[in-house]
Every structure is written in C-alpha cells, then in structure tokens.
Design a protein around this motif. Structure first.
Motif, PDB file in Angstrom:
ATOM      1  N   LEU A  55       0.763  -1.291  -0.042  1.00  0.00           N
ATOM      2  CA  LEU A  55       0.007   0.079   0.125  1.00  0.00           C
ATOM      3  C   LEU A  55       0.838   1.362  -0.142  1.00  0.00           C
ATOM      4  CD1 LEU A  55      -2.546  -1.132   2.512  1.00  0.00           C
ATOM      5  CD2 LEU A  55      -2.827  -0.986  -0.105  1.00  0.00           C
ATOM      6  N   GLY A  56       2.252   0.944   0.274  1.00  0.00           N
ATOM      7  CA  GLY A  56       3.169   2.363   0.048  1.00  0.00           C
ATOM      8  C   GLY A  56       3.350   2.816   1.483  1.00  0.00           C
ATOM      9  N   PRO A  57       4.128   3.986   1.519  1.00  0.00           N
ATOM     10  CA  PRO A  57       4.685   4.632   2.833  1.00  0.00           C
ATOM     11  C   PRO A  57       3.681   4.925   3.717  1.00  0.00           C
ATOM     12  CG  PRO A  57       5.397   5.721   0.663  1.00  0.00           C
ATOM     13  CD  PRO A  57       4.401   4.835   0.359  1.00  0.00           C
ATOM     14  N   THR A  58       2.410   5.012   3.434  1.00  0.00           N
ATOM     15  CA  THR A  58       1.377   5.278   4.385  1.00  0.00           C
ATOM     16  C   THR A  58       0.951   4.165   5.357  1.00  0.00           C
ATOM     17  OG1 THR A  58      -0.353   4.810   2.989  1.00  0.00           O
ATOM     18  CG2 THR A  58       0.214   7.080   3.325  1.00  0.00           C
ATOM     19  N   ALA A  59       1.436   3.004   4.801  1.00  0.00           N
ATOM     20  CA  ALA A  59       1.419   1.856   5.762  1.00  0.00           C
ATOM     21  C   ALA A  59       2.283   1.569   6.593  1.00  0.00           C
ATOM     22  CB  ALA A  59       1.343   0.552   4.721  1.00  0.00           C
ATOM     23  N   ALA A  71      -5.511  11.184   8.886  1.00  0.00           N
ATOM     24  CA  ALA A  71      -6.610  10.394   8.601  1.00  0.00           C
ATOM     25  C   ALA A  71      -7.238  11.177   7.666  1.00  0.00           C
ATOM     26  CB  ALA A  71      -7.566  10.147   9.798  1.00  0.00           C
ATOM     27  N   GLY A  72      -7.279  12.483   7.439  1.00  0.00           N
ATOM     28  CA  GLY A  72      -8.172  13.266   6.358  1.00  0.00           C
ATOM     29  C   GLY A  72      -7.235  13.392   5.323  1.00  0.00           C
ATOM     30  N   ILE A 114      -5.782   2.584   4.452  1.00  0.00           N
ATOM     31  CA  ILE A 114      -5.113   2.958   5.695  1.00  0.00           C
ATOM     32  C   ILE A 114      -5.698   3.819   6.392  1.00  0.00           C
ATOM     33  CG2 ILE A 114      -2.844   4.194   6.147  1.00  0.00           C
ATOM     34  CD1 ILE A 114      -2.448   1.573   5.175  1.00  0.00           C
ATOM     35  N   LYS A 115      -6.826   4.701   5.957  1.00  0.00           N
ATOM     36  CA  LYS A 115      -7.394   5.598   6.698  1.00  0.00           C
ATOM     37  C   LYS A 115      -8.220   5.096   7.806  1.00  0.00           C
ATOM     38  CE  LYS A 115      -8.023   9.648   3.254  1.00  0.00           C
ATOM     39  NZ  LYS A 115      -8.907  10.522   2.654  1.00  0.00           N
ATOM     40  N   GLU A 116      -8.743   3.951   7.526  1.00  0.00           N
ATOM     41  CA  GLU A 116      -9.810   2.948   8.537  1.00  0.00           C
ATOM     42  C   GLU A 116      -8.750   2.445   9.359  1.00  0.00           C
ATOM     43  OE1 GLU A 116     -11.330  -0.266   6.542  1.00  0.00           O
ATOM     44  OE2 GLU A 116     -12.555   0.911   4.926  1.00  0.00           O
ATOM     45  N   TYR A 117      -7.333   2.072   9.127  1.00  0.00           N
ATOM     46  CA  TYR A 117      -6.549   1.808  10.366  1.00  0.00           C
ATOM     47  C   TYR A 117      -6.144   3.173  11.214  1.00  0.00           C
ATOM     48  CZ  TYR A 117      -6.302  -2.879   8.086  1.00  0.00           C
ATOM     49  OH  TYR A 117      -6.197  -4.156   7.756  1.00  0.00           O
ATOM     50  N   LEU A 118      -5.953   4.233  10.457  1.00  0.00           N
ATOM     51  CA  LEU A 118      -5.689   5.025  11.092  1.00  0.00           C
ATOM     52  C   LEU A 118      -6.730   5.812  12.224  1.00  0.00           C
ATOM     53  CD1 LEU A 118      -3.837   7.475   8.768  1.00  0.00           C
ATOM     54  CD2 LEU A 118      -2.868   6.337  10.763  1.00  0.00           C
ATOM     55  N   ARG A 119      -7.980   5.610  11.726  1.00  0.00           N
ATOM     56  CA  ARG A 119      -9.027   5.940  12.846  1.00  0.00           C
ATOM     57  C   ARG A 119      -9.030   5.112  13.878  1.00  0.00           C
ATOM     58  NH1 ARG A 119     -11.885   7.539   7.665  1.00  0.00           N
ATOM     59  NH2 ARG A 119     -12.480   5.406   7.480  1.00  0.00           N
ATOM     60  N   VAL A 127      -3.373   9.745   1.746  1.00  0.00           N
ATOM     61  CA  VAL A 127      -3.618   8.242   2.463  1.00  0.00           C
ATOM     62  C   VAL A 127      -4.704   7.332   1.808  1.00  0.00           C
ATOM     63  CG1 VAL A 127      -4.248   7.398   4.697  1.00  0.00           C
ATOM     64  CG2 VAL A 127      -2.941   9.737   4.537  1.00  0.00           C
ATOM     65  N   PRO A 128      -4.327   6.331   1.541  1.00  0.00           N
ATOM     66  CA  PRO A 128      -5.190   5.458   0.839  1.00  0.00           C
ATOM     67  C   PRO A 128      -6.591   5.113   1.770  1.00  0.00           C
ATOM     68  CG  PRO A 128      -3.293   4.529   0.724  1.00  0.00           C
ATOM     69  CD  PRO A 128      -3.027   5.654   1.414  1.00  0.00           C
ATOM     70  N   PRO A 129      -7.694   4.746   1.103  1.00  0.00           N
ATOM     71  CA  PRO A 129      -9.052   4.441   2.193  1.00  0.00           C
ATOM     72  C   PRO A 129      -8.693   3.240   2.984  1.00  0.00           C
ATOM     73  CG  PRO A 129      -9.472   4.957  -0.310  1.00  0.00           C
ATOM     74  CD  PRO A 129      -7.919   4.718  -0.106  1.00  0.00           C
TER      75      PRO A 129
END
Length: 357
Positions: free
Chosen positions: A172-176, A244-245, A253-258, A249-251
């Motif tokens: 998923l990239g660096p955001t992971a 997260a906003g 990863i956003k779920e995990y960040l939340r 950031v891929p969707p």
C-alpha cells in the motif's frame, strides 16, 4: 560516506541478505520495498535509485518505496540525506534537535509527523518505576519513509519485521509504514498507562491502609509520570485526525488510522482520570498526615501536662520557706507524694477519656 557508494545490483525478495549499516552511522536499517517485498541494497542511494528508476517494476508495474531508519543522527548525517529525499531544512532542524511537540506538518509533498514515545524504566530504591519519553520523527513522501528516533524507547525493528511479514500491507506504500509506527507508539501508551494504573492502585491501598506510612513522595512521583503521559498523549490527537483526512492516504489506511485515533482517545481519557484520581488521594494522605500530627501533639501535650504537675509542686516546696504546710511534720513528705500521685492519675484518666492518650 559509505551510505552513498555507486550503485550495486540488489537482490530481489525478502530472502536477500540484509546489508548492515556502518557502525559509525546513525542509520539503523534501510531497504527498498517493491510490491511489498524487501530488496536489500548496499547503500541508501542504491535503494533510492532502484525505486525511482523502476529497475524492478517495469514488468509488473508495482509500487516501490524506500524506508530508512535513523537513531539520534547528527546534523551532518541528516543533511546528507535531505537532498536525496527533498527534506525541508526546518523539518531537518527539528529532527536533529528533537524536543518537539507532537505535530503534523507539510513541506511541499513531504509529510512530517512528530510523535512522543514513552517507556517504563526500572529504577531501584524509593524512586521505583519512572515514565521516560523519547521522540519519533517521520518524513513521509510518495516513494520514501525516513524515521528519526530519539531516546531509548520506540525501537522500530519489530515494526519493520512485522510489516515485512505482510507484503500486502507494505504494497500500500509509505502510509502503511506511517500507520504501523503510529499504532506501535499508541500501543506503548496503553502499556505504560496500565503500568501507571497499577502504581496508583498500590499507592491508594497504602494511603488507606491501617498502617501509617509516608506516601507523599510516591504520589508526587506518580503525578509527574501522569504529566509526562499527558504531554505525550494529548497533543497527538490532532495530528492523527488530520493525517486520517489527508488525500494522499489510501482509504484502507484511513480506516486503520481512525482505529489508532480511537485507541489514543481511550488512553487520553485514562490518563486524565489518573490525574483526577491522584488529587483526592494526595488530599486524603495530607489530611491523614495532619490528623496524625495533631494526634501526636495532643499526646505530647497530655504527657507534658501530667509531668508539669509534680514539677510545679516540688518547685513550690523547693522555695525553703519555714512556714509551709506539712513541712515540719513526719507525714508531710508522704502526703505530698500521695497528692501528686492522685492528681497525675486524675489527669491521666481525663486525657484517656477524651482520647488524648
């Protein structure tokens, strides 16, 4: 610098032997990640060229990035990496000097995230366990992650190995990587918060136990630990919510960040409750100390009054006047002793009845 020798052809795959960084370097580990698979290179520059030149991604169109980890680098070493990844000088300065509040800043296309790390340090003697803090700075771009760690806590080796065991997540990239580090830091908050809660329970039991003890030092130490936690946990909520906003950031990863933000909220509420709990414990302890001191003073005053009575009587008879009652009688000495004994016994019973003795 050994990290920037000419390109050497890397081996692809997680089974490739890792190339250890130089002992004199603050770089603890680096690698290129292609489609979630680790590719070890001889230098950081090799890894960057590998990802940006697309040597291993031409056939499958996969996504690649570089992850470089540093521990307490000096200014010169981080400045050598800055032009490679396009790091802003202000962010580089913050990463070198540390002592930053948790924050998320954007410099062009690079996200700069600062997080406080915490750990429980074993201390001997009366100091017991203490909360120690450090920092992790993360530079996150579209094809790289640079992590700068300060302090003994927040080691990221386990995070890297865990991610390498999950290629789908790394793909998923660096955001992971960004999420995994944030999750790791918040998990450490939860562990330390539980340890502090155990300490508070022990202090509370000691304060309200029948045995008399001086717990003021331990309570103040716990309050200091809670303050350390509040400084680490509280300010991180805003950066995580902002992260997260962000559109990059891929969707997934956003779920995990939340989810990480939710865990952080729970920890923050726990830490705030600790502070609220320690205040009444401290007040109760100080009240008990005051009551105990008053009890001791009453006891001392009661014994002082009892001892003062015979001192006063004998002082009067020590004036050596000729005309004093019972001075020249055979029973005078025993009569005065009997009067003194009766009066002392009367005072003693009165003080006992009133709870002074």
């Amino acid at each position: 610098m050994a990290l920037f020798r000419p390109l050497a052809r890397p081996l692809r795959g997680s089974a490739a032997p890792a190339v250890p960084p130089p002992r004199s370097s603050a770089v603890t580990d680096w690698a290129a990640y292609i489609d979630g698979q680790r590719v070890d290179t001889e230098t950081v520059a090799d890894a960057v060229r590998l990802v940006r030149d697309g040597e291993l991604t031409d056939n499958d169109g996969g996504m690649g990035f570089v992850w470089v980890g540093l521990h307490e680098p000096d200014a010169a070493e981080l400045e050598r990496l800055a032009p490679v990844f396009g790091l802003h000088p202000l962010a580089v300065e913050d990463a070198v000097h540390a002592h930053q509040r948790p924050k998320l800043e954007r410099y062009d296309d690079v996200q700069f995230l600062v997080m406080k790390t915490v750990g429980y340090a074993e201390r001997g003697g009366d100091d017991g366990d203490l909360v120690e803090t450090g920092e992790i700075m993360i530079f996150c771009g579209h094809d790289f992650v640079v992590t700068v760690r300060h302090g003994p806590h927040g080691d990221l080796d386990a995070v890297r190995r865990r991610l390498e065991a999950d290629p789908a997540r790394l793909a998923l990239g660096p955001t992971a990587v960004l999420h995994a580090i944030a999750d790791h830091v918040v998990d450490a908050y939860m562990s330390v918060a539980e340890a502090v809660a155990d300490d508070i329970d022990r202090v509370e039991e000691a304060v309200f136990s029948p045995e008399r003890s001086d717990e003021a030092r331990r309570i103040y130490r716990l309050k200091r630990e809670v303050i350390q936690l509040k400084r680490a946990v509280g300010p991180l909520a805003g950066p995580l919510r902002s992260l997260a906003g962000r559109r990059f950031v891929p969707p997934e990863i956003k779920e995990y960040l939340r989810d990480v933000e939710d865990h952080l909220t729970r920890v923050r509420e726990q830490v705030e409750s600790y502070d609220e709990l320690l205040n009444p414990i401290l007040h109760a302890h100080m009240t008990q100390v005051t009551v105990a001191d008053n009890r001791d003073m009453r006891r001392i005053s009661a014994w002082g009054a009892i001892l003062m009575l015979p001192t006063a009587v004998t002082g009067i008879y020590g004036m050596n006047f000729d005309n004093m009652p019972a001075l020249h009688t055979e029973w005078g000495y025993m009569a005065v002793l009997a009067v003194i004994a009766v009066m002392c016994l009367t005072l003693y019973r009165g003080f006992r009845r009133n709870g002074w003795l």
